[in-house]
Enzyme design. Sequence first.
Site, PDB file in Angstrom:
ATOM      1  N   ASP A 129      -3.934   3.382  30.422  1.00  0.00           N
ATOM      2  CA  ASP A 129      -3.344   2.052  30.465  1.00  0.00           C
ATOM      3  C   ASP A 129      -2.198   1.832  29.494  1.00  0.00           C
ATOM      4  OD1 ASP A 129      -5.267   1.041  32.387  1.00  0.00           O
ATOM      5  OD2 ASP A 129      -6.728   1.150  30.761  1.00  0.00           O
ATOM      6  N   SER A 174      -7.592   9.620  19.340  1.00  0.00           N
ATOM      7  CA  SER A 174      -8.672   9.022  18.546  1.00  0.00           C
ATOM      8  C   SER A 174      -8.126   8.067  17.507  1.00  0.00           C
ATOM      9  CB  SER A 174      -9.481  10.113  17.845  1.00  0.00           C
ATOM     10  OG  SER A 174     -10.344  10.765  18.733  1.00  0.00           O
ATOM     11  N   ASP A 215     -18.858   6.300  16.933  1.00  0.00           N
ATOM     12  CA  ASP A 215     -18.218   7.503  16.411  1.00  0.00           C
ATOM     13  C   ASP A 215     -19.214   8.301  15.564  1.00  0.00           C
ATOM     14  OD1 ASP A 215     -16.001   9.202  15.184  1.00  0.00           O
ATOM     15  OD2 ASP A 215     -14.791   7.717  16.254  1.00  0.00           O
ATOM     16  N   ASP A 269       0.832  -1.199   0.000  1.00  0.00           N
ATOM     17  CA  ASP A 269       0.000   0.000   0.000  1.00  0.00           C
ATOM     18  C   ASP A 269       0.874   1.260   0.000  1.00  0.00           C
ATOM     19  OD1 ASP A 269      -2.714  -1.278   0.411  1.00  0.00           O
ATOM     20  OD2 ASP A 269      -1.627  -2.078   2.124  1.00  0.00           O
ATOM     21  N   ASN A 280      -4.290  -3.235  -1.200  1.00  0.00           N
ATOM     22  CA  ASN A 280      -5.346  -2.901  -2.154  1.00  0.00           C
ATOM     23  C   ASN A 280      -5.050  -1.611  -2.913  1.00  0.00           C
ATOM     24  OD1 ASN A 280      -5.728  -1.127  -0.017  1.00  0.00           O
ATOM     25  ND2 ASN A 280      -7.951  -1.070  -0.262  1.00  0.00           N
ATOM     26  N   HIS A 340     -14.200  11.392  10.709  1.00  0.00           N
ATOM     27  CA  HIS A 340     -13.551  10.900  11.923  1.00  0.00           C
ATOM     28  C   HIS A 340     -13.804   9.410  12.149  1.00  0.00           C
ATOM     29  CE1 HIS A 340     -12.806  10.569  16.331  1.00  0.00           C
ATOM     30  NE2 HIS A 340     -11.972  11.587  16.143  1.00  0.00           N
TER      31      HIS A 340
END
Length: 600
Positions: A334, A358, A156, A123, A204, A190
């Site tokens: 974490d 995000s 989302d 890719d 791809n 987003h």
Amino acid sequence: MAMERTPGDRNRRRPAWLAAVGVATALAALLPFTPLGPTASAEDQPATQTTPDEVRLVVDDPGAALIAAQDPDVDLARLTPELGVITTSPDKVDDAAAAAFAAGAITVERDVEVDLASFIPTDPGWTAWWGARQLRLEDAWPTTLGSGAVDIAIVDTGINLVPELAGRVLPGWSAFADQPSTLDGSSSLHGTKAAMVAAGAVNNGTGASGACPQCDVIPLKVFRAGSNTASLSDVATAITWATANGAEIINLSLAGPQTLTTLTNAVAAARAAGIVVVAAAGNNGFNSDCSNPIASPCITTPNYPASTPGVIGVAGRDQWSGLAGGSSRGPNVDLAAAYTNVVASTTFGSFVTYSGTSSASPLVAGTIGLFRTLDPTATPAQIDFYLQISSPMPNPTINVAWGELNAVTFLALANASWPPAPFSDVVRPSFYDTAVDWGWNEGVVNGTSPTRFSPDETISRAMGITFLWRLAGSPAPTIANPFVDVPTGAYFRNAAIWGFEEGITNGQGGANTFDPDGVFNRSQAMTMIWRFNGAAAPSGANPFIDVSSTAWYVDAVTWGYEQGITNGIGGSNVFDPELPIPRSQDVTMLWRSVGSPTTP
């Protein structure tokens, strides 16, 4: 020398939450190559690699190789007798082959080398995606690319039907009756980008692939078109919907400083149903004092859902040595993963970057998708634990609770043979990892701390006899203490007395001195194991060139070789009897002495 923690230092209860379903997964799938003799296995230490001035010859008959190795014309560098591999100099190859044929060999072949099979995508954005290499995805992908049986819910802005996700966007849910479509309603796309980071297609021709390129995604829309805020109650409802509709993993690339009881309850219900919930920690790093993160660790205000109990909160890793400046951080977060990732562009060019926690969160969610493909029965609690012990902390500026996600070490724990020991310094996979897990679960070994095993630290005689005593079930001795240097109250007292009573140790030189702090070397370790198992006479010849036929430990070492307990150093014909034994080697010998069990 690291001190072994005593049994009272931890709860000895055996974990009951892991069903044994097979041997730990190997992480390197080999590319096609010409068949050849197997590479020498690493027993006590990794085998020495062949130098450019050496040639390895693979002999079909190990007995013929052993005879040929004694020919003075061979110029032997090393012999791996159990595999029939002779290592010699290039100018002695013909002599070695002739000697092997004369000794009865049918075939003698030059060994060849193979490369680690990494999966390098074509890719266009792959070379720009440093986060994937930091995560070691290319080394993890030969194990699995994911599966359509693993569904990742993306809570989302919705998900568009882009080529990167073709055929893998499942029916979803929208929080808005007047906007029932689950297509992405944001100008930044987003939710679509989060889905591509988690599960974008590989090879791809667009983008740079997602972490789990064969996983499916479920769009759960909680942001209205054109809005940058969502209702936390809608997020809770989306989690509940995902729980009822087959999601394996839920990704939440959203954050806020407040929480709701309904959110906590929804997460708890999801985990009870076996769903792993992952969330972005937030981007509040620039709002805290991060000028000197070591002297004054940056601890940002906790965000939710990342700080909700049961949610894996994810910070953003930078390209160099620490967390990205904008990432939230602290003990309430974490895990760390790349802050900036590469996805296919839907407007111009072939790929664009997508930054923030995000972006880091779906990278973790996708990697968990790989794990779930390999080990679909793993519970959220197990996955949490596996992430904790497999995520290194390479730099103190990575101020999170667990460490930095590493796909290779994480996937090595899929289908773990034993419940993994909680030691972050146990290399996985390695020659000793299953032995440590066995030893810890069976109460044979503790760590040198709650999170460290110290595999390369050598052990004392006191530790050596204690490990063996624990293997025997920690029996109480029935005789008086024969040793003047074994005091009352010492952690090894019963072990040393028991060892004397059972004929396993006579002390140092047969005296009434045990020398508990003395060096415990490989010959002593093997002899104690041999005596513990009945001190049977070996049936064959001593295979090691550095073990004298008159050495007090020759029968023990030869027996250990015949039983598969020791292969020598690096699988060679060198035993190195005087070498102080590291903890990793000793627990491996003990594990092999009971048959190398791979299940509880």
